[in-house]
Design a protein around this motif. Structure first.
Motif, PDB file in Angstrom:
ATOM      1  N   GLU A  61     -18.764 -70.740 -32.220  1.00  0.00           N
ATOM      2  CA  GLU A  61     -18.407 -71.209 -30.885  1.00  0.00           C
ATOM      3  C   GLU A  61     -19.456 -70.642 -29.934  1.00  0.00           C
ATOM      4  OE1 GLU A  61     -14.823 -70.907 -27.543  1.00  0.00           O
ATOM      5  OE2 GLU A  61     -14.562 -70.018 -29.537  1.00  0.00           O
ATOM      6  N   VAL A  62     -20.162 -71.519 -29.227  1.00  0.00           N
ATOM      7  CA  VAL A  62     -21.211 -71.076 -28.317  1.00  0.00           C
ATOM      8  C   VAL A  62     -20.549 -70.603 -27.030  1.00  0.00           C
ATOM      9  CG1 VAL A  62     -23.347 -71.682 -27.145  1.00  0.00           C
ATOM     10  CG2 VAL A  62     -22.784 -72.759 -29.329  1.00  0.00           C
ATOM     11  N   MET A  63     -20.626 -69.306 -26.770  1.00  0.00           N
ATOM     12  CA  MET A  63     -19.950 -68.734 -25.616  1.00  0.00           C
ATOM     13  C   MET A  63     -20.767 -68.895 -24.341  1.00  0.00           C
ATOM     14  SD  MET A  63     -17.280 -67.902 -27.132  1.00  0.00           S
ATOM     15  CE  MET A  63     -16.453 -67.165 -25.732  1.00  0.00           C
ATOM     16  N   ARG A  64     -22.067 -68.573 -24.434  1.00  0.00           N
ATOM     17  CA  ARG A  64     -22.893 -68.640 -23.229  1.00  0.00           C
ATOM     18  C   ARG A  64     -24.365 -68.565 -23.605  1.00  0.00           C
ATOM     19  NH1 ARG A  64     -20.778 -63.762 -23.906  1.00  0.00           N
ATOM     20  NH2 ARG A  64     -18.823 -64.460 -22.978  1.00  0.00           N
ATOM     21  N   ILE A  65     -25.203 -69.016 -22.681  1.00  0.00           N
ATOM     22  CA  ILE A  65     -26.646 -68.816 -22.753  1.00  0.00           C
ATOM     23  C   ILE A  65     -26.952 -67.629 -21.853  1.00  0.00           C
ATOM     24  CG2 ILE A  65     -28.913 -69.821 -22.338  1.00  0.00           C
ATOM     25  CD1 ILE A  65     -27.542 -72.585 -22.596  1.00  0.00           C
ATOM     26  N   GLY A  66     -27.437 -66.541 -22.429  1.00  0.00           N
ATOM     27  CA  GLY A  66     -27.615 -65.316 -21.666  1.00  0.00           C
ATOM     28  C   GLY A  66     -29.072 -64.985 -21.429  1.00  0.00           C
ATOM     29  N   GLY A  67     -29.291 -63.942 -20.629  1.00  0.00           N
ATOM     30  CA  GLY A  67     -30.637 -63.472 -20.347  1.00  0.00           C
ATOM     31  C   GLY A  67     -31.397 -64.426 -19.446  1.00  0.00           C
ATOM     32  N   GLY A  68     -32.719 -64.398 -19.562  1.00  0.00           N
ATOM     33  CA  GLY A  68     -33.583 -65.255 -18.759  1.00  0.00           C
ATOM     34  C   GLY A  68     -34.767 -65.714 -19.574  1.00  0.00           C
ATOM     35  N   SER A  69     -35.846 -66.076 -18.893  1.00  0.00           N
ATOM     36  CA  SER A  69     -36.998 -66.645 -19.579  1.00  0.00           C
ATOM     37  C   SER A  69     -37.730 -65.632 -20.452  1.00  0.00           C
ATOM     38  CB  SER A  69     -37.968 -67.238 -18.554  1.00  0.00           C
ATOM     39  OG  SER A  69     -38.406 -66.240 -17.644  1.00  0.00           O
ATOM     40  N   VAL A  70     -37.531 -64.322 -20.212  1.00  0.00           N
ATOM     41  CA  VAL A  70     -38.226 -63.316 -21.021  1.00  0.00           C
ATOM     42  C   VAL A  70     -37.306 -62.629 -22.016  1.00  0.00           C
ATOM     43  CG1 VAL A  70     -39.987 -62.863 -19.284  1.00  0.00           C
ATOM     44  CG2 VAL A  70     -37.869 -61.548 -19.247  1.00  0.00           C
ATOM     45  N   ASN A  71     -36.027 -62.892 -21.959  1.00  0.00           N
ATOM     46  CA  ASN A  71     -35.096 -62.299 -22.932  1.00  0.00           C
ATOM     47  C   ASN A  71     -33.937 -63.260 -23.195  1.00  0.00           C
ATOM     48  OD1 ASN A  71     -33.975 -62.011 -20.404  1.00  0.00           O
ATOM     49  ND2 ASN A  71     -33.116 -59.985 -20.794  1.00  0.00           N
ATOM     50  N   LEU A  72     -34.297 -64.498 -23.514  1.00  0.00           N
ATOM     51  CA  LEU A  72     -33.300 -65.544 -23.724  1.00  0.00           C
ATOM     52  C   LEU A  72     -32.468 -65.246 -24.966  1.00  0.00           C
ATOM     53  CD1 LEU A  72     -32.248 -68.366 -22.859  1.00  0.00           C
ATOM     54  CD2 LEU A  72     -33.928 -69.318 -24.448  1.00  0.00           C
ATOM     55  N   LEU A  74     -28.572 -66.319 -27.186  1.00  0.00           N
ATOM     56  CA  LEU A  74     -27.354 -67.098 -27.356  1.00  0.00           C
ATOM     57  C   LEU A  74     -26.230 -66.153 -27.750  1.00  0.00           C
ATOM     58  CD1 LEU A  74     -28.350 -70.352 -29.286  1.00  0.00           C
ATOM     59  CD2 LEU A  74     -27.648 -70.150 -26.906  1.00  0.00           C
ATOM     60  N   ASP A  75     -25.143 -66.197 -27.006  1.00  0.00           N
ATOM     61  CA  ASP A  75     -23.957 -65.422 -27.346  1.00  0.00           C
ATOM     62  C   ASP A  75     -23.035 -66.325 -28.156  1.00  0.00           C
ATOM     63  OD1 ASP A  75     -24.978 -63.306 -25.897  1.00  0.00           O
ATOM     64  OD2 ASP A  75     -23.918 -63.848 -24.065  1.00  0.00           O
ATOM     65  N   LEU A  76     -22.891 -66.008 -29.440  1.00  0.00           N
ATOM     66  CA  LEU A  76     -22.157 -66.862 -30.370  1.00  0.00           C
ATOM     67  C   LEU A  76     -20.943 -66.127 -30.915  1.00  0.00           C
ATOM     68  CD1 LEU A  76     -25.182 -68.262 -32.417  1.00  0.00           C
ATOM     69  CD2 LEU A  76     -24.103 -69.257 -30.400  1.00  0.00           C
ATOM     70  N   ARG A  77     -19.848 -66.833 -30.999  1.00  0.00           N
ATOM     71  CA  ARG A  77     -18.631 -66.267 -31.591  1.00  0.00           C
ATOM     72  C   ARG A  77     -18.478 -66.797 -33.008  1.00  0.00           C
ATOM     73  NH1 ARG A  77     -13.447 -66.649 -28.075  1.00  0.00           N
ATOM     74  NH2 ARG A  77     -14.430 -64.791 -27.181  1.00  0.00           N
ATOM     75  N   TRP A  78     -18.551 -65.876 -33.980  1.00  0.00           N
ATOM     76  CA  TRP A  78     -18.274 -66.233 -35.367  1.00  0.00           C
ATOM     77  C   TRP A  78     -16.774 -66.466 -35.510  1.00  0.00           C
ATOM     78  CZ3 TRP A  78     -21.374 -66.526 -39.838  1.00  0.00           C
ATOM     79  CH2 TRP A  78     -22.725 -66.224 -39.655  1.00  0.00           C
ATOM     80  N   LYS A  79     -16.403 -67.608 -36.097  1.00  0.00           N
ATOM     81  CA  LYS A  79     -14.992 -67.932 -36.317  1.00  0.00           C
ATOM     82  C   LYS A  79     -14.784 -68.172 -37.811  1.00  0.00           C
ATOM     83  CE  LYS A  79     -12.953 -70.520 -33.222  1.00  0.00           C
ATOM     84  NZ  LYS A  79     -12.242 -69.507 -32.420  1.00  0.00           N
TER      85      LYS A  79
END
Length: 328
Positions: A61-72, A74-79
């Protein structure tokens, strides 16, 4: 012969009822027969397109796109609803769509993340962050697939690897993140204590860290986190391990002669112990590990054995310590 007149009002009422019935049937068909498309996050840097998995009941489950252009990231929830425990980690690979085929991308900077780091029972979930620009350059307008591995876990045995993935489209060029100077990281020590004499005299050694993943609890000055990874030999294949010898008999009542005690510099959340005869043989799992005075205690086996203490912390840190224990 009499003719019955039908009021215009009744004709209108019946027509409205028929229209309402048709509308209700259409809405019911739409709701039951057609499921809404999943909604994925999107920002000015990238757009998430899809997710998938090799195994039924396991996914992201894709929770959010985090960080910015230099530390991009993906916050992912394993289900996991597969009915089986899975093992997984922070390791991932990136693929790029070229001519209708997914092709593996060579990282601009090699970072060794552990492939197996966590266990997730069925019915549970866990959120992890995957840093896309730590190892990779991303090109605007291109389609990528972040792919991770997991395995079904049965005790100490694992299945063949399977994949979870997230497909995404990059909106702007994103260079990989340059490595920043980091503060030195030290692996916490494990002290092993055993009786060396029948009257209760003791000896103590520092076990050797054989394999580890350890992340510093505090961020660096630039806000990044540092970690160290060591991939050592399998149990029984180590060299130059410290040794401790327990007394053959005890004349004191408060301690068995073959009892070994473990004291960690940083107390782990779970501890497992394996052993194998020093001259070779089958790997065994030690049972009867008991808490003792802020540490743990267990009984050394008769003979000379290589012991592997597997310590794990809830924050993902893991260290495997080795030593040779003798009780003759």
């Amino acid at each position: 012969m009499m003719k019955r007149k039908v009021s215009v009002i009744w004709v209108v009422v019946l027509a409205l009822i028929a229209i309402a019935a048709c509308a209700f049937a259409a809405v019911t068909y739409y709701r039951c027969g057609k499921q809404p498309e999943p909604q994925f996050p999107e920002n000015e840097l990238l757009r998430v397109l899809d997710t998938g998995s090799d195994a039924e009941g396991v996914g992201f489950e894709v929770m959010r796109i985090g960080g910015g252009s230099v530390n991009l990231r993906l916050d992912l929830r394993w289900k996991n609803d597969s009915g089986r425990t899975i093992a997984y980690g922070l390791a991932f690979e990136l693929y790029q769509m070229k001519d209708g085929v997914w092709q593996k991308v060579t990282p601009a900077r090699q970072i060794d993340y552990p492939a197996i780091q966590y266990s997730l029972p069925s019915g549970m979930d866990n959120e992890l962050s995957y840093d896309l620009t730590a190892p990779y350059n991303l090109i605007a307008g291109e389609r990528y697939r972040l792919q991770t591995e997991f395995r079904h876990e049965e005790g100490t045995e694992y299945s063949e690897p399977m994949a979870n993935w997230v497909e995404l489209e990059v909106k702007m060029n994103l260079p990989y993140k340059e490595a920043q100077p980091s503060d030195p990281i030290t692996i916490p020590e494990l002290q092993v204590n055993a009786m060396s004499g029948a009257m209760g005299e003791t000896d103590e050694i520092t076990a050797s860290p054989c394999a580890y993943y350890w992340q510093s609890p505090e961020p660096n000055e630039d806000g990044t986190m540092s970690s160290v990874i060591g991939c050592g030999p399998e149990i029984g294949e180590e060299t130059s391990l410290p040794e401790i010898t327990a007394a053959s008999a005890s004349l004191v009542s408060h301690r068995r002669s073959n009892e070994a005690r473990l004291f960690f510099e940083v107390q782990p959340d779970t501890v497992r112990i394996q052993c194998v005869p020093q001259n070779g043989g089958e790997v065994e799992t030690i049972t009867g590990i008991l808490p003792y005075d802020g540490g743990y205690a267990f009984d050394l086996k008769s003979g000379s054995f290589v012991y592997r203490v597997i310590a794990e912390w809830d924050d993902g840190n893991r260290v495997e310590y080795g030593f040779i224990g003798k009780w003759l």
